[in-house]
Scaffold this motif. Structure first.
Motif: not given
Length: 202
Positions: A106-115
């Motif tokens: 989930w962290a990978t997905l959320l960090d990608a969204y923030a980018t």
């Protein structure tokens, strides 16, 4: 700021960005939940049915187009002011499509969204409201860049890969306000999601 320097500056930040602080991750999670709700609500709308029939869901790019279209079909998806866009439909449309079959946190997905969100907001600040006022549907234009940046971050492409994806995404963005009030408006978000995913997969 030139297009090249924007791509490079964004890629430098995205490739080296620290994990999101808890408040930002909570906002990204809320945007995900909101987008999933919009996708479900828009799944059987005429625009989404047409997209599913025309593009299919077997490939990641087809799924991205369908998810993005469904998320924007009812126009209930989130909105940000600097870029005058609905950012989560194209960004999460691409990310959810690319996540299928991948072992991601989930962290990978959320960090990608923030980018992707950061790319849209920064580009919106640089271009100003004049871009939207001139007749462009910013969700389709800036949203493509955001979806490309987010997709490249999700796929772990690194600085050069992110810069290339953002540059390709900028070349693939489209959407006209003249089509507001037609089914094409929702499709703009889907096309942005597809183009962003495709730019990162190239």
């Amino acid at each position: 700021m030139s297009g090249a320097s924007f791509c490079e500056a964004l890629a430098d930040w995205a490739a080296s960005a620290a994990p999101l602080p808890a408040p930002a991750r909570a906002e990204a999670r809320l945007a995900l939940l909101d987008t999933l709700g919009c996708i479900l609500a828009g799944w059987d709308e005429p625009q989404t049915r047409a997209a599913r029939s025309a593009f299919g869901e077997s490939a990641a790019t087809g799924r991205a187009l369908i998810f993005g279209t469904a998320a924007h079909a009812l126009d209930f998806d989130d909105y940000e002011l600097p870029g005058s866009t609905h950012p989560s439909a194209p960004v999460y449309g691409a990310l959810l499509a690319l996540s299928v079959g991948r072992d991601l946190t989930w962290a990978t997905l959320l960090d990608a969204y923030a980018t992707g969100y950061e790319a849209i907001v920064r580009l919106g600040e640089a271009m100003g409201y004049e871009h939207y006022a001139a007749g462009w549907h910013s969700t389709g234009t800036l949203g493509t860049v955001g979806a490309a940046a987010a997709s490249a971050r999700l796929l772990g492409l690194g600085r050069e890969g992110i810069a290339h994806a953002v540059a390709l995404g900028a070349s693939m963005g489209a959407g006209l306000k003249a089509q507001f009030g037609t089914d094409a408006k929702a499709l703009h978000a889907g096309l942005a999601a597809r183009a962003g995913a495709e730019a990162a997969l190239r």
